[in-house]
Write an enzyme that holds these catalytic residues in place. Structure first.
Site, PDB file in Angstrom:
ATOM      1  N   ASN A 186       0.769  -1.081  -0.033  1.00 30.78           N
ATOM      2  CA  ASN A 186      -0.048   0.086   0.048  1.00 30.78           C
ATOM      3  C   ASN A 186       0.824   1.253   0.018  1.00 30.78           C
ATOM      4  O   ASN A 186       1.972   1.206   0.103  1.00 30.78           O
ATOM      5  CB  ASN A 186      -0.967   0.070   1.063  1.00 30.78           C
ATOM      6  CG  ASN A 186      -0.291   0.132   2.542  1.00 30.78           C
ATOM      7  OD1 ASN A 186       0.830   0.458   2.766  1.00 30.78           O
ATOM      8  ND2 ASN A 186      -0.875  -0.660   3.423  1.00 30.78           N
ATOM      9  N   ARG A 187       0.189   2.419   0.097  1.00 25.12           N
ATOM     10  CA  ARG A 187       1.034   3.614  -0.153  1.00 25.12           C
ATOM     11  C   ARG A 187       2.141   3.784   1.107  1.00 25.12           C
ATOM     12  O   ARG A 187       3.082   4.160   1.042  1.00 25.12           O
ATOM     13  CB  ARG A 187       0.245   4.857   0.011  1.00 25.12           C
ATOM     14  CG  ARG A 187       0.701   6.125  -0.295  1.00 25.12           C
ATOM     15  CD  ARG A 187      -0.256   7.111  -0.939  1.00 25.12           C
ATOM     16  NE  ARG A 187      -1.445   7.068  -0.175  1.00 25.12           N
ATOM     17  CZ  ARG A 187      -2.786   7.658  -0.722  1.00 25.12           C
ATOM     18  NH1 ARG A 187      -2.445   8.151  -2.177  1.00 25.12           N
ATOM     19  NH2 ARG A 187      -3.821   7.620  -0.260  1.00 25.12           N
ATOM     20  N   LYS A 188       1.568   3.490   2.302  1.00 27.88           N
ATOM     21  CA  LYS A 188       2.439   3.593   3.359  1.00 27.88           C
ATOM     22  C   LYS A 188       3.734   2.772   3.256  1.00 27.88           C
ATOM     23  O   LYS A 188       5.023   2.969   3.511  1.00 27.88           O
ATOM     24  CB  LYS A 188       1.675   3.464   4.649  1.00 27.88           C
ATOM     25  CG  LYS A 188       2.555   3.602   5.894  1.00 27.88           C
ATOM     26  CD  LYS A 188       1.509   3.533   7.400  1.00 27.88           C
ATOM     27  CE  LYS A 188       2.345   3.564   8.466  1.00 27.88           C
ATOM     28  NZ  LYS A 188       3.082   2.344   8.958  1.00 27.88           N
ATOM     29  N   GLU A 189       3.368   1.453   2.929  1.00 26.56           N
ATOM     30  CA  GLU A 189       4.317   0.146   2.937  1.00 26.56           C
ATOM     31  C   GLU A 189       5.292   0.826   1.938  1.00 26.56           C
ATOM     32  O   GLU A 189       6.647   0.417   2.018  1.00 26.56           O
ATOM     33  CB  GLU A 189       3.722  -1.044   2.417  1.00 26.56           C
ATOM     34  CG  GLU A 189       2.963  -1.659   3.725  1.00 26.56           C
ATOM     35  CD  GLU A 189       1.952  -2.700   3.317  1.00 26.56           C
ATOM     36  OE1 GLU A 189       1.752  -3.598   4.208  1.00 26.56           O
ATOM     37  OE2 GLU A 189       1.863  -2.692   2.188  1.00 26.56           O
ATOM     38  N   ASP A 197      -6.135  -7.365   1.315  1.00 27.93           N
ATOM     39  CA  ASP A 197      -6.303  -8.984   1.026  1.00 27.93           C
ATOM     40  C   ASP A 197      -7.305  -8.979  -0.150  1.00 27.93           C
ATOM     41  O   ASP A 197      -7.227 -10.056  -0.818  1.00 27.93           O
ATOM     42  CB  ASP A 197      -7.073  -9.488   2.180  1.00 27.93           C
ATOM     43  CG  ASP A 197      -6.055  -9.801   3.473  1.00 27.93           C
ATOM     44  OD1 ASP A 197      -4.709  -9.656   3.032  1.00 27.93           O
ATOM     45  OD2 ASP A 197      -6.657  -9.717   4.414  1.00 27.93           O
TER      46      ASP A 197
END
Length: 489
Positions: A205-208, A276
Site C-alpha cells: 500500500n502507499r505507506k508500505e 487482502d
C-alpha cells in the site's frame, strides 16, 4: 474495460486456481455492553452478549478468492489447539481440501481478539508466536507446494510476519514457481523487499511503499511511479501494484508505461482487509487469463467496495457485477433517454452511498408545459438527485383513454431527460408507480396537483422506512387535459 468484456472477464474467474501460502489467524470479536466501571480498577466492565469468529491473514485472502468464484488452495500452519480446530472448520466451509493445513505442536494458533461495545473498540489481545518455523515444517511446506504446483495457476504469498514465511522458504517457493512458469504475487511485510527477489508482483500500500524506499513520497502518480521504480531496482521484483486507498491502484512495470487506475469511492470507512481483497482479485484475474491491467481493474472495483464498508469484509462477485453495471449505465446515460428498473436501482443506491438525497416524482408528462417545469424545479430543489417515472403509452391509455398520449413515451422521455432538473427517467407500464417506488426506496416522494399526502400513491410505504412525502402547492398545477380540451375547442 467498462463494456460487455468486463462481464465476460468476471465469468472467467471461476476457472482460476490460486495457491495461497501464508500466516493464518483467527479473528475473534467479542461484543457486549459497558454500563459500569470496575470497583477493582478504573476500567470498564464489559457484559459479553455475543461472539463472532472470522478467518484472518491468508484466511481472509482465500475467503475473498472464494467470493469471486475462483478456487483457493491453502498452505498454512496452525497450533494443536481449539483455535486451530476452529480454523480448520472455517477453511473447510470455503474449500473442502484442508490437506495444506499443517499442525505445528510447538506453537499456538494465532488469535486476535477484539472487545467491542456499541461499535467502539475497547481492547485487542493477541495470542501468537513470532519465531520462525523449524526446518522440518519448512520442508513439509515445500513438499506441499510441489504436490500442488501442476493444478494451480498463480501463487500468492501472504506475509504477516508470524514466522511461516522465512527468507529461505520464500526463495524456495519463488524458485519453484518460476521454474513452473507460475505468476507469483507477494503481499509483503517489512521494509526489506530483497527477500522477494524474483517474484512477479508485490502489492504494497502507499505507506508500505514509502517505508520500503526510505521514506520516499507516495501521494501523487509521479511520486508513486518513482518510488515503485526504485523498489523494483533495489529488490529484484518484476513489477509493483501499489494500492492507494481512495486514489485507486497504480501498476508499475519496467518494460511498460505506468498505469494509474482511479477509483470513484467517495468515502473510506475502513481499510481493514482491503489489501487482502485486492490480492485476491488480482490473483484470480491473472489465474483466469486476464491481463495485469484487466485484473487490476477488477481489484480496484473490489477494493473500492470493501473500503466503503465498516470492518473486514469479504467481496462477493455480485457486488462487482452491480458496480460495473452502474458504471456502464453512467457512461452511456448522457445519450440515454431512460433507464431500466434494474439500472435505476443500481444508480439510486450509488447516489445514496454518496450521501445524496434521492427524490422521486411521476406523471404522464404528455404535453410538457409551465406547470410541469414548476413542479420539476420545485422537486429538484428538495433533493440532490431527481428520478422521474413516466407512464408508458400503455399506462397512459389505461388512465386517460384511447386518444392519449399525444406524444409517445420515447418523445416524452427525451424531453424530460433534456431538462436540467431531471437526473434520471424511467418508464413504467403499471397503473401506478408503486413497483418502482418499492424498488428504488427514494428519500423523498414529490407529487403535484390536487393531492393530499393521504392520497399520494406510495406515501405509506415511504413513511414506513422514514422517508418524506411532499405535496407541491396546487397553484403550480396546470392540467394537460384542460390544454387538450382548449385545443380541441
Amino acid at each position: 474495460m467498462l463494456d460487455d468484456k468486463a462481464f465476460d472477464n468476471l465469468s472467467k474467474l471461476s476457472s482460476a486456481n490460486v495457491l495461497c501460502i501464508g500466516d493464518i489467524m483467527l479473528d475473534r470479536f467479542v461484543y457486549g455492553e459497558v454500563s459500569r466501571i470496575s470497583p477493582e480498577a478504573p476500567i470498564p466492565v464489559l457484559n459479553i452478549q455475543d461472539k463472532k469468529y472470522m478467518l484472518g491473514g491468508v484466511g481472509n485472502v482465500i475467503a475473498n478468492i472464494n467470493g469471486l468464484t475462483a478456487k483457493p488452495h491453502l498452505i498454512t500452519i496452525i497450533g494443536d489447539d481449539l483455535a486451530g480446530d476452529r480454523v480448520k472448520r472455517q477453511v473447510s466451509e470455503i474449500s473442502q481440501d484442508i490437506s495444506g493445513i499443517i499442525t505445528d505442536k510447538s506453537r499456538p494458533t494465532t488469535i486476535k481478539t477484539r472487545y467491542l461495545s456499541l461499535g467502539q473498540h475497547l481492547l485487542r489481545t493477541d495470542t501468537e508466536q513470532l519465531e520462525a518455523i523449524s526446518q522440518d515444517i519448512e520442508t513439509e511446506v515445500i513438499n506441499k507446494v510441489q504436490e500442488k504446483i501442476n493444478e494451480i495457476d498463480v501463487i500468492v504469498l501472504s506475509d504477516y510476519g508470524k514466522g511461516l514465511l522465512t527468507k529461505s522458504l520464500i526463495q524456495a517457493i519463488i524458485t519453484l514457481g518460476n521454474k513452473n512458469n507460475k505468476t507469483i504475487i507477494i503481499d509483503p511485510k517489512g521494509t526489506d523487499y530483497r527477500i522477494y527477489k524474483g517474484a512477479t508482483i508485490v502489492t504494497p500500500n502507499r505507506k508500505e511503499l514509502s517505508e520500503a524506499t526510505s521514506g520516499m513520497k507516495t501521494k501523487t502518480d509521479d511520486e508513486v511511479r518513482a518510488a515503485a521504480y526504485k523498489l523494483i531496482l533495489q529488490s529484484g521484483v518484476k513489477s509493483v501494484i501499489a494500492t492507494r486507498s481512495e486514489d485507486g491502484i497504480s501498476i508499475i512495470e519496467t518494460e511498460n508505461k505506468p498505469i494509474h487506475i482511479k477509483t470513484d469511492v467517495k468515502k473510506v470507512y475502513d481499510v481493514s482487509g482491503a489489501g487482502d481483497t485486492v490480492v485476491a482479485a488480482i490473483s484470480s484475474g491473472i489465474g483466469s487469463g486476464m491481463s495485469l491491467e484487466e485484473s487490476a481493474e477488477i481489484a480496484n472495483i473490489a477494493g473500492g467496495i470493501v473500503v466503503g464498508k465498516t470492518g473486514t469484509s469479504i467481496i462477493k462477485i455480485e457486488e462487482i457485477e452491480r458496480k460495473i453495471s452502474y458504471k456502464m449505465a453512467r457512461k452511456k446515460d448522457l445519450e440515454k433517454n431512460n433507464y431500466s428498473l434494474e439500472e435505476i436501482v443500481i444508480l439510486s443506491n450509488e447516489w445514496k452511498e454518496e450521501d445524496l438525497k434521492v427524490g422521486f416524482t411521476n406523471g404522464c408528462f404528455d404535453l410538457l408545459h409551465p406547470g410541469h417545469l414548476s413542479l420539476l424545479k420545485l422537486a429538484k430543489s428538495r433533493c440532490d438527485k431527481l428520478i422521474v417515472a413516466v407512464n408508458s403509452d400503455i399506462s397512459v391509455k389505461k388512465n386517460k383513454g384511447p386518444t392519449r398520449p399525444i406524444h409517445n413515451e420515447t418523445s416524452r422521455s427525451m424531453m424530460l431527460t433534456a431538462l436540467e432538473y431531471v437526473d434520471a427517467v424511467i418508464i413504467f407500464d403499471s397503473e401506478t408507480p408503486m413497483p418502482q417506488i418499492e424498488a428504488i426506496k427514494p428519500d423523498i416522494l414529490i407529487k403535484g396537483g390536487d393531492y393530499t399526502i393521504e392520497t399520494v400513491v406510495g406515501a405509506d410505504y415511504i413513511h414506513s422506512y422514514g422517508g418524506e412525502v411532499y405535496v407541491a402547492p396546487s397553484d403550480i398545477s396546470f392540467p394537460t387535459t384542460k390544454i387538450i380540451e382548449k385545443i380541441s375547442a
